[in-house]
Design a protein around this motif. Structure first.
Motif, PDB file in Angstrom:
ATOM      1  N   PRO A 162      -9.543   3.159  -7.867  1.00  0.00           N
ATOM      2  CA  PRO A 162      -9.535   3.711  -6.513  1.00  0.00           C
ATOM      3  C   PRO A 162      -8.691   2.846  -5.573  1.00  0.00           C
ATOM      4  O   PRO A 162      -8.763   1.630  -5.609  1.00  0.00           O
ATOM      5  CB  PRO A 162     -11.016   3.680  -6.118  1.00  0.00           C
ATOM      6  CG  PRO A 162     -11.750   3.754  -7.425  1.00  0.00           C
ATOM      7  CD  PRO A 162     -10.906   2.964  -8.388  1.00  0.00           C
ATOM      8  N   GLY A 163      -7.878   3.488  -4.769  1.00  0.00           N
ATOM      9  CA  GLY A 163      -6.979   2.766  -3.876  1.00  0.00           C
ATOM     10  C   GLY A 163      -5.597   2.576  -4.443  1.00  0.00           C
ATOM     11  O   GLY A 163      -4.677   2.186  -3.734  1.00  0.00           O
ATOM     12  N   ARG A 215       0.844  -1.192   0.000  1.00  0.00           N
ATOM     13  CA  ARG A 215       0.000   0.000   0.000  1.00  0.00           C
ATOM     14  C   ARG A 215       0.882   1.247   0.000  1.00  0.00           C
ATOM     15  O   ARG A 215       1.640   1.488   0.947  1.00  0.00           O
ATOM     16  CB  ARG A 215      -0.938   0.010   1.203  1.00  0.00           C
ATOM     17  CG  ARG A 215      -2.022  -1.070   1.153  1.00  0.00           C
ATOM     18  CD  ARG A 215      -2.979  -0.919   2.320  1.00  0.00           C
ATOM     19  NE  ARG A 215      -3.592   0.410   2.324  1.00  0.00           N
ATOM     20  CZ  ARG A 215      -4.066   1.017   3.417  1.00  0.00           C
ATOM     21  NH1 ARG A 215      -3.977   0.403   4.595  1.00  0.00           N
ATOM     22  NH2 ARG A 215      -4.604   2.209   3.339  1.00  0.00           N
ATOM     23  N   THR A 266      -9.352   6.547 -11.553  1.00  0.00           N
ATOM     24  CA  THR A 266      -9.623   7.439 -10.431  1.00  0.00           C
ATOM     25  C   THR A 266      -9.596   8.898 -10.859  1.00  0.00           C
ATOM     26  O   THR A 266     -10.458   9.689 -10.474  1.00  0.00           O
ATOM     27  CB  THR A 266      -8.586   7.212  -9.315  1.00  0.00           C
ATOM     28  OG1 THR A 266      -8.616   5.839  -8.918  1.00  0.00           O
ATOM     29  CG2 THR A 266      -8.892   8.084  -8.104  1.00  0.00           C
ATOM     30  N   SER A 311       0.349   5.279  -0.890  1.00  0.00           N
ATOM     31  CA  SER A 311      -0.666   6.296  -1.172  1.00  0.00           C
ATOM     32  C   SER A 311      -0.067   7.522  -1.845  1.00  0.00           C
ATOM     33  O   SER A 311       1.071   7.911  -1.572  1.00  0.00           O
ATOM     34  CB  SER A 311      -1.362   6.727   0.127  1.00  0.00           C
ATOM     35  OG  SER A 311      -2.091   5.662   0.692  1.00  0.00           O
ATOM     36  N   ARG A 318      -4.074  11.475  -4.037  1.00  0.00           N
ATOM     37  CA  ARG A 318      -5.453  11.110  -4.379  1.00  0.00           C
ATOM     38  C   ARG A 318      -6.100  10.336  -3.240  1.00  0.00           C
ATOM     39  O   ARG A 318      -7.307  10.454  -3.022  1.00  0.00           O
ATOM     40  CB  ARG A 318      -5.486  10.260  -5.657  1.00  0.00           C
ATOM     41  CG  ARG A 318      -5.037  10.972  -6.909  1.00  0.00           C
ATOM     42  CD  ARG A 318      -5.405  10.158  -8.139  1.00  0.00           C
ATOM     43  NE  ARG A 318      -4.862  10.750  -9.341  1.00  0.00           N
ATOM     44  CZ  ARG A 318      -3.734  10.380  -9.919  1.00  0.00           C
ATOM     45  NH1 ARG A 318      -3.037   9.393  -9.389  1.00  0.00           N
ATOM     46  NH2 ARG A 318      -3.297  10.968 -11.010  1.00  0.00           N
ATOM     47  N   GLU A 319      -5.309   9.519  -2.548  1.00  0.00           N
ATOM     48  CA  GLU A 319      -5.848   8.725  -1.447  1.00  0.00           C
ATOM     49  C   GLU A 319      -5.614   9.377  -0.082  1.00  0.00           C
ATOM     50  O   GLU A 319      -6.344   9.108   0.859  1.00  0.00           O
ATOM     51  CB  GLU A 319      -5.211   7.330  -1.428  1.00  0.00           C
ATOM     52  CG  GLU A 319      -5.445   6.492  -2.674  1.00  0.00           C
ATOM     53  CD  GLU A 319      -4.424   6.738  -3.753  1.00  0.00           C
ATOM     54  OE1 GLU A 319      -4.809   6.808  -4.933  1.00  0.00           O
ATOM     55  OE2 GLU A 319      -3.231   6.913  -3.420  1.00  0.00           O
ATOM     56  N   ASP A 320      -4.606  10.222   0.022  1.00  0.00           N
ATOM     57  CA  ASP A 320      -4.234  10.855   1.295  1.00  0.00           C
ATOM     58  C   ASP A 320      -4.180  12.368   1.084  1.00  0.00           C
ATOM     59  O   ASP A 320      -3.244  12.898   0.485  1.00  0.00           O
ATOM     60  CB  ASP A 320      -2.858  10.319   1.736  1.00  0.00           C
ATOM     61  CG  ASP A 320      -2.476  10.762   3.144  1.00  0.00           C
ATOM     62  OD1 ASP A 320      -2.965  11.820   3.589  1.00  0.00           O
ATOM     63  OD2 ASP A 320      -1.652  10.074   3.780  1.00  0.00           O
TER      64      ASP A 320
END
Length: 229
Positions: free
Chosen positions: A143-144, A59, A170, A61, A64-66
């Motif tokens: 996403p993710g 993972r 995304t 990030s 976009r995610e954070d």
């Protein structure tokens, strides 16, 4: 267990990137694109090798995610598969595309290249080269941050040109959310028809962009932007 050195160039780049994250950055910490490239100056596609780790449960990030991250920053959230260990981190072999799948994908995609819109046998503009259609494997980041390989119809030119590209679902979804009501309605019409009609003005602009500077000067003169050549 002692980990291999991330500086050991006998290891693959993805494995070295994983070890760099674990031993230099540390889980939960932020690193920049500049720091990553400085650590691997000899690797032109180190960003891509880093993204490949997501396919193995890592993972990482982005902003976009954070929302706390800047565009040039990433966060190493958690470690996935220890790709540096023997037998780990191998790419999954792509299954062969059957004749039935090929027919179904061509029909689904309207028998046109989904990148440029050309159909099989149609001549590329300004050439005597006819387009050939085939099925391409397109990497799509959802996403993710995880990448998923999907099948799409592409012509021979677009397949070669886009071989190393990753589509960003995304980013497209985020852009749709930012549209105003009128823009959203216009886009919905294009999507429903799976086609966009370009105005004569837009076509003229596109034609102008293909001209060398000497010819552009003549267009500017026609528009009254230049007194002479």
């Amino acid at each position: 267990m002692t980990l291999p050195s991330w500086e050991d160039k006998k290891l693959g780049t993805m494995k070295r990137a994983a070890l760099w994250l674990v031993t230099v950055v540390g889980e939960g910490n932020v690193f920049t694109k500049g720091e990553l490239r400085a650590a691997f100056p000899e690797t032109s596609q180190i960003d891509r090798r880093m993204r490949d780790l997501r396919d193995h449960g890592w993972r990482i990030s982005t902003n976009r995610e954070d929302i706390d991250l800047e565009p040039h920053q990433q966060r190493f959230v958690s470690q996935g598969e220890p790709v540096w260990e023997p037998g780990k981190g191998r790419s999954k072999s792509a299954a062969a595309i059957t004749a039935t799948q090929r027919r179904e994908i061509f029909a689904r995609d309207g028998h046109i290249c989904r990148s440029c819109g050309i159909s099989a046998g149609q001549m590329y503009p300004g050439t005597y080269e006819a387009a050939q259609l085939d099925i391409a494997r397109r990497s799509v980041r959802g996403p993710g941050g995880a990448a998923d390989v999907q099948l799409v119809t592409e012509c021979n030119r677009c397949r070669v040109g886009g071989r190393e590209l990753t589509a960003d679902l995304t980013a497209v979804l985020d852009a749709v959310r930012r549209l105003g009501p009128m823009e959203r309605k216009l886009l919905a019409g294009w999507v429903e028809k799976d086609r966009r009609e370009f105005s004569e003005l837009e076509q003229t602009w596109a034609g102008y962009r293909t001209l060398p500077e000497e010819s552009r000067a003549q267009v500017r003169k026609q528009l009254g932007l230049e007194e002479g050549l």
